[in-house]
Design an enzyme around this catalytic site. Structure first.
Site, PDB file in Angstrom:
ATOM      1  N   GLY A  42      40.794  42.813  31.245  1.00 48.91           N
ATOM      2  CA  GLY A  42      40.690  41.433  31.684  1.00 48.91           C
ATOM      3  C   GLY A  42      42.021  40.712  31.544  1.00 48.91           C
ATOM      4  O   GLY A  42      42.842  41.054  30.692  1.00 48.91           O
ATOM      5  N   GLN A  47      48.061  34.033  31.077  1.00 45.05           N
ATOM      6  CA  GLN A  47      48.708  35.182  30.432  1.00 45.05           C
ATOM      7  C   GLN A  47      49.907  35.701  31.220  1.00 45.05           C
ATOM      8  O   GLN A  47      50.712  36.453  30.680  1.00 45.05           O
ATOM      9  CB  GLN A  47      47.708  36.329  30.240  1.00 45.05           C
ATOM     10  CG  GLN A  47      46.654  36.019  29.189  1.00 45.05           C
ATOM     11  CD  GLN A  47      45.742  37.208  29.006  1.00 45.05           C
ATOM     12  OE1 GLN A  47      44.792  37.381  29.762  1.00 45.05           O
ATOM     13  NE2 GLN A  47      46.041  38.048  28.035  1.00 45.05           N
ATOM     14  N   CYS A  84      43.601  41.945  22.964  1.00 45.47           N
ATOM     15  CA  CYS A  84      44.110  41.078  24.032  1.00 45.47           C
ATOM     16  C   CYS A  84      45.511  41.534  24.407  1.00 45.47           C
ATOM     17  O   CYS A  84      46.317  41.840  23.526  1.00 45.47           O
ATOM     18  CB  CYS A  84      44.141  39.640  23.526  1.00 45.47           C
ATOM     19  SG  CYS A  84      44.751  38.461  24.727  1.00 45.47           S
ATOM     20  N   LEU A  85      45.796  41.564  25.711  1.00 43.60           N
ATOM     21  CA  LEU A  85      47.136  41.972  26.153  1.00 43.60           C
ATOM     22  C   LEU A  85      48.216  41.028  25.621  1.00 43.60           C
ATOM     23  O   LEU A  85      49.370  41.422  25.477  1.00 43.60           O
ATOM     24  CB  LEU A  85      47.201  42.019  27.691  1.00 43.60           C
ATOM     25  CG  LEU A  85      46.334  43.085  28.368  1.00 43.60           C
ATOM     26  CD1 LEU A  85      46.420  42.945  29.882  1.00 43.60           C
ATOM     27  CD2 LEU A  85      46.733  44.497  27.947  1.00 43.60           C
ATOM     28  N   HIS A 126      35.866  35.937  26.703  1.00 38.39           N
ATOM     29  CA  HIS A 126      37.244  36.024  26.205  1.00 38.39           C
ATOM     30  C   HIS A 126      38.221  35.472  27.250  1.00 38.39           C
ATOM     31  O   HIS A 126      39.107  34.675  26.922  1.00 38.39           O
ATOM     32  CB  HIS A 126      37.546  37.506  25.883  1.00 38.39           C
ATOM     33  CG  HIS A 126      38.964  37.796  25.493  1.00 38.39           C
ATOM     34  ND1 HIS A 126      39.287  38.348  24.266  1.00 38.39           N
ATOM     35  CD2 HIS A 126      40.140  37.653  26.150  1.00 38.39           C
ATOM     36  CE1 HIS A 126      40.613  38.504  24.203  1.00 38.39           C
ATOM     37  NE2 HIS A 126      41.146  38.096  25.330  1.00 38.39           N
ATOM     38  N   GLU A 127      38.049  35.895  28.511  1.00 35.38           N
ATOM     39  CA  GLU A 127      38.987  35.467  29.564  1.00 35.38           C
ATOM     40  C   GLU A 127      38.860  33.974  29.856  1.00 35.38           C
ATOM     41  O   GLU A 127      39.869  33.292  30.052  1.00 35.38           O
ATOM     42  CB  GLU A 127      38.777  36.280  30.848  1.00 35.38           C
ATOM     43  CG  GLU A 127      39.005  37.780  30.706  1.00 35.38           C
ATOM     44  CD  GLU A 127      40.287  38.152  29.986  1.00 35.38           C
ATOM     45  OE1 GLU A 127      41.294  37.426  30.102  1.00 35.38           O
ATOM     46  OE2 GLU A 127      40.276  39.171  29.275  1.00 35.38           O
ATOM     47  N   HIS A 130      40.697  31.798  27.503  1.00 31.06           N
ATOM     48  CA  HIS A 130      42.141  31.668  27.776  1.00 31.06           C
ATOM     49  C   HIS A 130      42.434  30.428  28.617  1.00 31.06           C
ATOM     50  O   HIS A 130      43.501  29.832  28.492  1.00 31.06           O
ATOM     51  CB  HIS A 130      42.653  32.894  28.550  1.00 31.06           C
ATOM     52  CG  HIS A 130      43.057  34.041  27.675  1.00 31.06           C
ATOM     53  ND1 HIS A 130      44.053  33.949  26.729  1.00 31.06           N
ATOM     54  CD2 HIS A 130      42.619  35.328  27.635  1.00 31.06           C
ATOM     55  CE1 HIS A 130      44.202  35.133  26.133  1.00 31.06           C
ATOM     56  NE2 HIS A 130      43.338  35.986  26.651  1.00 31.06           N
TER      57      HIS A 130
HETATM   58 ZN    ZN Z   1      43.075  37.901  26.074  1.00 28.51          ZN
END
Ligand code: ZN
Length: 142
Positions: A42, A47, A84-85, A126-127, A130
């Site tokens: 995701g 991000q 998370c990236l 989660h996304e 953000h």
């Molecule tokens: Zn994330």
């Protein structure tokens, strides 16, 4: 390039998309490429440094691209380990709703609704966090 923890853009409230222009479509393509390169599941636009309400999720051979996503129903509680990236060294257990319903728009501007549960529901939550400047580490329980 994926933005990491100390980047302020990750803490901003992202703006809704007003119109799905070619720029927005290009952004969606960039996000998909980034997600694939990083082998992620995701990604939210902040991000990659763009403070707009767009997410992309790739899970079990399906790709979901959602513009202005909104959770309008939740039920139950579940706990999964998340990563998370943008926080490559972190992971931890996060408590979220077990079932959710999301509404938003696809890349053609068509209104969509998604009912989902379990791990996929965890990813979406989660996304969408953000987009409100929230990182999973804010919610870690263990
Ligand atoms: Zn994330």
């Amino acid at each position: 390039m994926v933005r990491e923890l100390n980047d302020n853009v990750l803490r901003e409230i992202a703006e809704p998309v007003k119109e799905i222009t070619n720029e927005i479509k290009n952004l969606l393509n960039d996000m998909e490429e980034t997600l694939e390169k990083q082998n992620g599941i995701g990604l939210a636009a902040p991000q990659i440094g763009i403070s707009l309400r767009i997410i992309i999720v790739k899970y079990e051979n399906k790709t979901y691209k959602i513009i202005n996503p909104e959770i309008f129903f939740t039920s139950g509680i579940q706990i999964f380990s998340e990563g998370c990236l943008s926080l490559p060294k972190e992971n931890g257990l996060v408590r979220r709703a077990e079932k959710i319903r999301i509404k938003g728009y696809d890349e053609n501007g068509k209104a969509i609704k998604i009912n989902t549960q379990k791990f996929l529901a965890q990813i979406f939550q989660h996304e969408i966090d953000h987009l409100d400047g929230i990182l999973f580490t804010d919610k870690i329980i263990k």
